[in-house]
Design an enzyme around this catalytic site. Structure first.
Site, PDB file in Angstrom:
ATOM      1  N   PHE A   1       0.039   4.989   4.861  1.00  0.00           N
ATOM      2  CA  PHE A   1       0.244   3.401   5.211  1.00  0.00           C
ATOM      3  C   PHE A   1      -0.984   2.900   5.910  1.00  0.00           C
ATOM      4  O   PHE A   1      -1.275   1.735   5.877  1.00  0.00           O
ATOM      5  CB  PHE A   1       1.382   3.248   6.274  1.00  0.00           C
ATOM      6  CG  PHE A   1       2.646   3.181   5.648  1.00  0.00           C
ATOM      7  CD1 PHE A   1       3.029   1.984   4.956  1.00  0.00           C
ATOM      8  CD2 PHE A   1       3.513   4.122   5.696  1.00  0.00           C
ATOM      9  CE1 PHE A   1       4.298   1.868   4.298  1.00  0.00           C
ATOM     10  CE2 PHE A   1       4.920   4.072   4.920  1.00  0.00           C
ATOM     11  CZ  PHE A   1       5.131   2.841   4.284  1.00  0.00           C
TER      12      PHE A   1
ATOM     13  N   GLY B   1      -6.283   6.203   8.654  1.00  0.00           N
ATOM     14  CA  GLY B   1      -6.556   7.052   9.849  1.00  0.00           C
ATOM     15  C   GLY B   1      -7.570   7.880   9.564  1.00  0.00           C
ATOM     16  O   GLY B   1      -8.395   8.040   8.518  1.00  0.00           O
TER      17      GLY B   1
ATOM     18  N   HIS C   1      -0.067  13.375   2.547  1.00  0.00           N
ATOM     19  CA  HIS C   1      -0.236  14.532   3.734  1.00  0.00           C
ATOM     20  C   HIS C   1       0.274  15.750   3.638  1.00  0.00           C
ATOM     21  O   HIS C   1      -0.425  16.773   3.578  1.00  0.00           O
ATOM     22  CB  HIS C   1       0.545  13.736   5.162  1.00  0.00           C
ATOM     23  CG  HIS C   1       0.192  14.608   6.044  1.00  0.00           C
ATOM     24  ND1 HIS C   1       1.033  15.828   6.817  1.00  0.00           N
ATOM     25  CD2 HIS C   1      -0.833  14.485   7.325  1.00  0.00           C
ATOM     26  CE1 HIS C   1       0.544  16.109   7.797  1.00  0.00           C
ATOM     27  NE2 HIS C   1      -0.506  15.332   8.036  1.00  0.00           N
TER      28      HIS C   1
ATOM     29  N   GLU D   1       0.593  22.807  -1.601  1.00  0.00           N
ATOM     30  CA  GLU D   1      -0.260  23.002  -2.789  1.00  0.00           C
ATOM     31  C   GLU D   1       0.327  21.985  -3.903  1.00  0.00           C
ATOM     32  O   GLU D   1       1.665  21.816  -4.108  1.00  0.00           O
ATOM     33  CB  GLU D   1      -0.214  24.401  -3.091  1.00  0.00           C
ATOM     34  CG  GLU D   1      -0.490  25.623  -2.011  1.00  0.00           C
ATOM     35  CD  GLU D   1      -2.020  25.474  -1.926  1.00  0.00           C
ATOM     36  OE1 GLU D   1      -2.796  25.131  -2.649  1.00  0.00           O
ATOM     37  OE2 GLU D   1      -2.346  25.784  -0.778  1.00  0.00           O
TER      38      GLU D   1
END
EC number: 4.99.1.3
Length: 123
Positions: free
Chosen positions: A68, A71, A9, A43
């Site tokens: 996990f 989504g 993420h 980055e």
């Protein structure tokens, strides 16, 4: 040649980058080309890391999401960020981590360690 792209993420917390660097270094024992990229915030971004793998000779990139569940980042953002690179290399996106009993063992170990630090045991 196969390249491995670790995807996560992203976070304003510096430790996130240190964690993925450690995973990448360990995986280099098994794959000659390993890079990492972030979906947002940090980055390199996913597309930049994928381009680097192509520049280093990858004609197939296996994307391993450090997520996990499947989504919106998994279903939408990762494929969208790899569109340009998909013209230059075959892109294979591995499933997210999901449920894995090996992780249960890690979670149990972490809980036990936390309890031992407090001088308490559940047994």
């Amino acid at each position: 040649m196969i390249g491995l792209l670790l995807v996560l993420h992203g976070s304003k917390i510096k430790e996130w980058q240190e964690i993925v660097i450690n995973y990448a270094e360990e995986l280099k024992r098994h794959f000659p080309l390993v890079e990492y990229g972030f979906i947002e915030i940090n980055e390199p971004k996913i597309d930049e890391a994928a381009k680097k793998l192509v520049e280093r000779g990858a004609d197939t990139i296996v994307v391993v999401p450090l997520l996990f569940a499947a989504g919106m980042h998994f279903k939408r953002d990762i494929p969208n960020q790899l569109k340009e690179t998909s013209n230059k290399a075959k892109i294979i996106i591995a499933e997210p981590i999901g449920f894995d009993k090996r992780i249960v063992d890690i979670l149990k170990e972490k809980a036990e360690k936390a309890l031992s630090v407090e001088g308490t045991s559940y047994q």
